[in-house]
Scaffold this motif. Sequence first.
Motif, mmCIF file in Angstrom:
data_model
loop_
_atom_site.group_PDB
_atom_site.id
_atom_site.type_symbol
_atom_site.label_atom_id
_atom_site.label_comp_id
_atom_site.label_asym_id
_atom_site.label_seq_id
_atom_site.Cartn_x
_atom_site.Cartn_y
_atom_site.Cartn_z
ATOM 1 N N VAL A 50 0.849 -1.193 0.000
ATOM 2 C CA VAL A 50 0.000 0.000 0.000
ATOM 3 C C VAL A 50 0.886 1.245 0.000
ATOM 4 C CG1 VAL A 50 -1.737 1.327 1.279
ATOM 5 C CG2 VAL A 50 -1.837 -1.179 1.264
ATOM 6 N N VAL A 51 0.489 2.242 -0.778
ATOM 7 C CA VAL A 51 1.183 3.526 -0.777
ATOM 8 C C VAL A 51 0.221 4.607 -0.304
ATOM 9 C CG1 VAL A 51 2.382 5.267 -2.157
ATOM 10 C CG2 VAL A 51 2.648 2.835 -2.711
ATOM 11 N N LEU A 52 0.625 5.357 0.713
ATOM 12 C CA LEU A 52 -0.117 6.540 1.145
ATOM 13 C C LEU A 52 0.453 7.700 0.347
ATOM 14 C CD1 LEU A 52 -0.220 6.048 5.022
ATOM 15 C CD2 LEU A 52 -1.934 5.398 3.328
ATOM 16 N N MET A 53 -0.356 8.260 -0.546
ATOM 17 C CA MET A 53 0.153 9.198 -1.542
ATOM 18 C C MET A 53 -0.480 10.582 -1.381
ATOM 19 S SD MET A 53 2.159 9.188 -4.345
ATOM 20 C CE MET A 53 2.097 7.587 -5.168
ATOM 21 N N ASP A 54 0.373 11.571 -1.063
ATOM 22 C CA ASP A 54 -0.099 12.947 -1.023
ATOM 23 C C ASP A 54 -0.407 13.406 -2.443
ATOM 24 O OD1 ASP A 54 -0.713 15.488 -0.055
ATOM 25 O OD2 ASP A 54 1.371 16.156 -0.133
ATOM 26 N N VAL A 55 -1.362 14.313 -2.588
ATOM 27 C CA VAL A 55 -1.711 14.804 -3.919
ATOM 28 C C VAL A 55 -0.710 15.835 -4.409
ATOM 29 C CG1 VAL A 55 -3.379 16.160 -5.221
ATOM 30 C CG2 VAL A 55 -4.166 14.323 -3.759
ATOM 31 N N ARG A 56 -0.487 16.871 -3.604
ATOM 32 C CA ARG A 56 0.362 17.978 -4.019
ATOM 33 C C ARG A 56 1.798 17.767 -3.530
ATOM 34 N NH1 ARG A 56 -3.133 23.574 -3.389
ATOM 35 N NH2 ARG A 56 -4.532 23.205 -5.145
ATOM 36 N N MET A 57 2.664 17.407 -4.471
ATOM 37 C CA MET A 57 4.085 17.255 -4.177
ATOM 38 C C MET A 57 4.872 17.879 -5.318
ATOM 39 S SD MET A 57 4.438 13.396 -2.577
ATOM 40 C CE MET A 57 3.664 12.559 -3.977
ATOM 41 N N PRO A 58 6.089 18.323 -5.057
ATOM 42 C CA PRO A 58 6.896 18.936 -6.121
ATOM 43 C C PRO A 58 7.243 17.928 -7.206
ATOM 44 C CG PRO A 58 8.217 18.562 -4.139
ATOM 45 C CD PRO A 58 6.788 18.306 -3.761
ATOM 46 N N GLY A 59 7.457 18.456 -8.403
ATOM 47 C CA GLY A 59 7.788 17.578 -9.528
ATOM 48 C C GLY A 59 6.581 16.777 -9.959
ATOM 49 N N ILE A 60 6.690 15.470 -9.917
ATOM 50 C CA ILE A 60 5.562 14.595 -10.246
ATOM 51 C C ILE A 60 4.585 14.584 -9.072
ATOM 52 C CG2 ILE A 60 4.890 12.214 -10.765
ATOM 53 C CD1 ILE A 60 7.636 11.810 -11.999
ATOM 54 N N ASP A 61 3.343 14.964 -9.317
ATOM 55 C CA ASP A 61 2.383 14.997 -8.219
ATOM 56 C C ASP A 61 1.847 13.589 -7.923
ATOM 57 O OD1 ASP A 61 0.430 14.389 -10.117
ATOM 58 O OD2 ASP A 61 -0.401 16.414 -10.179
ATOM 59 N N GLY A 62 1.007 13.508 -6.885
ATOM 60 C CA GLY A 62 0.513 12.215 -6.446
ATOM 61 C C GLY A 62 -0.356 11.506 -7.466
ATOM 62 N N ILE A 63 -1.085 12.268 -8.261
ATOM 63 C CA ILE A 63 -1.954 11.655 -9.269
ATOM 64 C C ILE A 63 -1.121 10.972 -10.352
ATOM 65 C CG2 ILE A 63 -3.759 12.055 -10.975
ATOM 66 C CD1 ILE A 63 -4.658 12.457 -8.083
ATOM 67 N N GLU A 64 -0.141 11.686 -10.874
ATOM 68 C CA GLU A 64 0.711 11.108 -11.915
ATOM 69 C C GLU A 64 1.541 9.954 -11.365
ATOM 70 O OE1 GLU A 64 2.502 10.232 -15.463
ATOM 71 O OE2 GLU A 64 0.698 11.415 -15.027
ATOM 72 N N ALA A 65 2.018 10.096 -10.128
ATOM 73 C CA ALA A 65 2.781 9.008 -9.516
ATOM 74 C C ALA A 65 1.909 7.767 -9.365
ATOM 75 C CB ALA A 65 3.323 9.443 -8.160
ATOM 76 N N THR A 66 0.651 7.967 -8.995
ATOM 77 C CA THR A 66 -0.291 6.848 -8.877
ATOM 78 C C THR A 66 -0.489 6.166 -10.221
ATOM 79 O OG1 THR A 66 -1.479 7.865 -7.030
ATOM 80 C CG2 THR A 66 -2.666 6.207 -8.315
ATOM 81 N N ARG A 67 -0.668 6.964 -11.254
ATOM 82 C CA ARG A 67 -0.876 6.410 -12.599
ATOM 83 C C ARG A 67 0.329 5.559 -13.008
ATOM 84 N NH1 ARG A 67 -1.840 10.793 -14.672
ATOM 85 N NH2 ARG A 67 -4.110 10.703 -14.642
ATOM 86 N N ARG A 68 1.523 6.062 -12.757
ATOM 87 C CA ARG A 68 2.732 5.332 -13.160
ATOM 88 C C ARG A 68 2.922 4.077 -12.305
ATOM 89 N NH1 ARG A 68 7.442 9.847 -14.508
ATOM 90 N NH2 ARG A 68 6.106 11.294 -15.670
ATOM 91 N N LEU A 69 2.625 4.173 -11.024
ATOM 92 C CA LEU A 69 2.750 3.004 -10.160
ATOM 93 C C LEU A 69 1.832 1.880 -10.611
ATOM 94 C CD1 LEU A 69 2.975 4.247 -6.451
ATOM 95 C CD2 LEU A 69 4.631 2.854 -7.680
ATOM 96 N N ARG A 70 0.610 2.239 -10.930
ATOM 97 C CA ARG A 70 -0.376 1.225 -11.291
ATOM 98 C C ARG A 70 -0.090 0.602 -12.649
ATOM 99 N NH1 ARG A 70 -2.966 -1.318 -7.815
ATOM 100 N NH2 ARG A 70 -4.668 -1.676 -9.270
ATOM 101 N N ALA A 71 0.657 1.323 -13.494
ATOM 102 C CA ALA A 71 0.925 0.820 -14.845
ATOM 103 C C ALA A 71 2.334 0.265 -14.997
ATOM 104 C CB ALA A 71 0.728 1.939 -15.865
ATOM 105 N N ALA A 72 3.158 0.419 -13.962
ATOM 106 C CA ALA A 72 4.583 0.100 -14.093
ATOM 107 C C ALA A 72 4.860 -1.372 -14.314
ATOM 108 C CB ALA A 72 5.347 0.598 -12.866
ATOM 109 N N ARG A 73 4.135 -2.245 -13.601
ATOM 110 C CA ARG A 73 4.419 -3.685 -13.679
ATOM 111 C C ARG A 73 3.137 -4.445 -14.009
ATOM 112 N NH1 ARG A 73 7.426 -1.874 -9.343
ATOM 113 N NH2 ARG A 73 5.800 -2.430 -7.859
#
Length: 219
Positions: A50-73
């Motif tokens: 499980v990842v606890l993911m903040d929405v607003r973060m510098p660089g890649i935000d939480g939404i984009e990070a979530t998208r990449r995590l879910r599609a990475a493997r």
Amino acid sequence: MIRVLIADDQALVRAGFRMILDGTDDMTVVGEAADGLQALTVADRARPDVVLMDVRMPGIDGIEATRRLRAARPLEQPPHVIILTTFDLDEYVYAGLHAGAAGFLLKDALDTELLQAVRAVAGGHNVAAPSVTRRLVQHFVATGARVADASSIDALTARELDVLRLIAEGLSNQEIAGRLVITEGTVKTHVSRILAKLGLRDRIHAVIYAYENGVPPGQ
């Protein structure tokens, strides 16, 4: 043990979450990240459940990070993501849902709510704060968006309709089991059949479907 990664750009927030999670017998924090890119790197190494993911973060935000995590493997089970935000705003909820997030909680949620959410998504369930679910429902109803064909409700049995009503009320499987005096395993079976018959992806969409089609909450 449920392996958890905490991604938030505020060190104090990460420390607070770590204290709560590491204080349980069934969870362990396997990493921390201060931005979305770091979250992806740490997740690849630590393989959290499980990842606890903040929405607003510098660089890649939480939404984009979530998208990449879910599609990475695609050939493996990617981590489940709970998006944590202080902003109870529609744009984050919808974007997170489409990115593949399994849950949404506000940062001011109680400790017990956070722990319940982590356990739920680790078990393959979806969770959302009541206020977030209400906004989802309001958005879909206001825009006229449809999550399923209303005629498909006729395929539900009387008991499945009872379960759908209670899902719309926001009850967990355990609470539904207690209300209907059936086992939790039976509830899980009913929920799976409801989603399959209605062509819905998860419980959040089931709530939206119920509100769209005038299915009243359970009594």
